[in-house]
Design an enzyme around this catalytic site. Structure first.
Site, short mmCIF file in Angstrom:
data_model
loop_
_atom_site.label_atom_id
_atom_site.label_comp_id
_atom_site.label_asym_id
_atom_site.label_seq_id
_atom_site.Cartn_x
_atom_site.Cartn_y
_atom_site.Cartn_z
N LYS A 131 0.82 -1.22 0.00
CA LYS A 131 0.00 0.00 0.00
C LYS A 131 0.86 1.28 0.00
O LYS A 131 2.06 1.23 0.29
CB LYS A 131 -0.93 -0.02 1.22
CG LYS A 131 -1.97 -1.13 1.19
CD LYS A 131 -2.95 -0.97 2.34
CE LYS A 131 -3.98 -2.07 2.35
NZ LYS A 131 -5.01 -1.84 3.38
N TYR A 161 -12.57 -2.16 -3.85
CA TYR A 161 -13.01 -2.38 -2.46
C TYR A 161 -14.53 -2.39 -2.34
O TYR A 161 -15.05 -2.12 -1.25
CB TYR A 161 -12.44 -1.28 -1.57
CG TYR A 161 -11.04 -1.54 -1.01
CD1 TYR A 161 -10.70 -2.76 -0.42
CD2 TYR A 161 -10.08 -0.53 -1.01
CE1 TYR A 161 -9.44 -2.98 0.13
CE2 TYR A 161 -8.81 -0.75 -0.47
CZ TYR A 161 -8.51 -1.97 0.10
OH TYR A 161 -7.26 -2.19 0.66
N PHE A 187 -15.83 3.33 6.82
CA PHE A 187 -14.47 3.73 6.42
C PHE A 187 -14.24 3.66 4.91
O PHE A 187 -13.14 3.91 4.43
CB PHE A 187 -13.42 2.88 7.16
CG PHE A 187 -13.60 1.37 7.01
CD1 PHE A 187 -13.11 0.70 5.89
CD2 PHE A 187 -14.25 0.64 7.99
CE1 PHE A 187 -13.25 -0.67 5.76
CE2 PHE A 187 -14.41 -0.74 7.87
CZ PHE A 187 -13.91 -1.40 6.75
N ARG A 204 -2.27 -14.49 4.64
CA ARG A 204 -2.97 -13.83 5.74
C ARG A 204 -2.20 -13.99 7.06
O ARG A 204 -2.12 -13.08 7.87
CB ARG A 204 -4.40 -14.35 5.86
CG ARG A 204 -5.24 -13.90 4.67
CD ARG A 204 -6.64 -14.46 4.71
NE ARG A 204 -7.43 -13.94 5.82
CZ ARG A 204 -7.94 -12.72 5.87
NH1 ARG A 204 -7.76 -11.88 4.86
NH2 ARG A 204 -8.66 -12.33 6.89
N THR A 224 -5.52 -7.24 10.68
CA THR A 224 -5.76 -5.99 9.94
C THR A 224 -5.23 -4.77 10.71
O THR A 224 -4.64 -3.88 10.12
CB THR A 224 -7.29 -5.82 9.72
OG1 THR A 224 -7.79 -7.00 9.11
CG2 THR A 224 -7.60 -4.63 8.83
N ARG A 254 2.40 -6.66 9.08
CA ARG A 254 1.68 -5.49 9.60
C ARG A 254 2.22 -5.05 10.97
O ARG A 254 2.22 -3.87 11.29
CB ARG A 254 0.18 -5.77 9.65
CG ARG A 254 -0.45 -5.70 8.25
CD ARG A 254 -1.83 -6.25 8.24
NE ARG A 254 -2.56 -6.00 7.01
CZ ARG A 254 -3.64 -6.69 6.66
NH1 ARG A 254 -4.09 -7.66 7.42
NH2 ARG A 254 -4.26 -6.41 5.53
N ASN A 264 -2.01 0.09 6.89
CA ASN A 264 -1.50 -1.19 7.41
C ASN A 264 -0.59 -1.90 6.42
O ASN A 264 -0.42 -3.11 6.48
CB ASN A 264 -2.67 -2.08 7.88
CG ASN A 264 -3.64 -2.42 6.78
OD1 ASN A 264 -3.50 -1.95 5.64
ND2 ASN A 264 -4.63 -3.25 7.08
N HIS A 292 -2.21 -5.43 1.63
CA HIS A 292 -3.53 -6.05 1.47
C HIS A 292 -3.30 -7.46 0.94
O HIS A 292 -2.38 -7.69 0.15
CB HIS A 292 -4.38 -5.27 0.46
CG HIS A 292 -5.61 -6.04 0.03
ND1 HIS A 292 -6.77 -6.05 0.75
CD2 HIS A 292 -5.82 -6.86 -1.03
CE1 HIS A 292 -7.65 -6.83 0.15
NE2 HIS A 292 -7.09 -7.34 -0.94
N GLU A 323 -9.82 -10.46 -7.53
CA GLU A 323 -8.81 -9.40 -7.35
C GLU A 323 -7.66 -9.55 -8.35
O GLU A 323 -7.14 -8.55 -8.84
CB GLU A 323 -8.29 -9.43 -5.91
CG GLU A 323 -9.37 -9.03 -4.90
CD GLU A 323 -8.90 -9.01 -3.46
OE1 GLU A 323 -7.74 -9.38 -3.18
OE2 GLU A 323 -9.70 -8.61 -2.59
P1 CMP Z 1 -7.42 -4.47 3.74
O1 CMP Z 1 -6.96 -5.85 4.04
O2 CMP Z 1 -6.80 -3.78 2.59
O3 CMP Z 1 -9.01 -4.50 3.49
C1 CMP Z 1 -9.83 -3.39 3.75
C2 CMP Z 1 -9.12 -2.31 4.51
O4 CMP Z 1 -9.96 -1.39 5.18
C3 CMP Z 1 -8.29 -2.92 5.61
O5 CMP Z 1 -7.19 -3.59 5.05
C4 CMP Z 1 -7.94 -1.68 6.45
O6 CMP Z 1 -6.77 -1.03 6.01
C5 CMP Z 1 -9.14 -0.75 6.17
N1 CMP Z 1 -9.93 -0.46 7.37
C6 CMP Z 1 -10.11 0.75 7.91
N2 CMP Z 1 -10.88 0.68 8.99
C7 CMP Z 1 -11.21 -0.60 9.16
C8 CMP Z 1 -11.99 -1.31 10.14
N3 CMP Z 1 -12.60 -0.69 11.14
N4 CMP Z 1 -12.08 -2.66 10.00
C9 CMP Z 1 -11.48 -3.31 8.97
N5 CMP Z 1 -10.73 -2.68 8.02
C10 CMP Z 1 -10.58 -1.35 8.12
#
Ligand code: CMP
Length: 136
Positions: free
Chosen positions: A12, A52, A60, A88, A94, A105, A115, A118, A129
């Site tokens: 990212k 997304y 968010f 993962r 996350t 992360r 973070n 992805h 994806e």
């Molecule tokens: P990612 O794995 O890219 O998938 C969705 C992204 O939303 C996640 O990583 C986070 O960076 C972002 N995000 C922001 N706020 C939240 C939240 N409350 N819960 C989960 N993902 C979040």
């Protein structure tokens, strides 16, 4: 058992901006992932919204899409046995604050938004994806 899978990984904007691209790629390679394809790109906000869209009802969503389109990213197809779960595990939770020691992360993430990486969360989403970024 042999269960070779492909998953989509994104480095990212926060990580690319801090020059962590090589360090993060090395984590994948050191954990026996093969980087099958990769490219460094910047996507538009509408492309991020499409990518997304599973999160479109979340509070968010708007910030998430602005953020992913805010700077260069590295998108990669990673291959390994059970790649989706393995990626993962390697990425960690996350929220970097909740991620275990040794995960990407935990090492590099700044916040739940920034973070650093992805990864696809299921076989079905991995296929969607991968097609999104590597159309041919
Ligand atoms: P990612 O794995 O890219 O998938 C969705 C992204 O939303 C996640 O990583 C986070 O960076 C972002 N995000 C922001 N706020 C939240 C939240 N409350 N819960 C989960 N993902 C979040």
């Amino acid at each position: 058992m042999n269960n070779l899978e492909k998953t989509l990984s994104i480095i990212k904007p926060d990580a690319v901006e801090r020059g962590l691209e090589k360090e993060i790629k090395d984590q994948f390679l050191n954990n026996d992932f093969k980087i099958v394809e990769e490219k460094k790109i910047q996507i538009s906000k509408s492309e991020a919204e499409e990518f997304y869209k599973v999160h479109q009802t979340k509070p968010f969503y708007n910030d998430l899409c602005s953020y992913l389109s805010s700077g260069p990213i590295v998108v990669m197809i990673l291959e390994k046995n059970n790649a989706i779960l393995a990626n993962r595990d390697l990425m960690g939770a996350t929220d970097p604050k909740k991620a275990k020691d040794g995960t990407i992360r935990k090492k590099y993430g700044i916040s739940i938004d920034k973070n650093s990486v992805h990864g696809s969360d299921s076989l079905e989403n991995a296929e969607i994806e991968i097609k999104f970024f590597f159309k041919d």
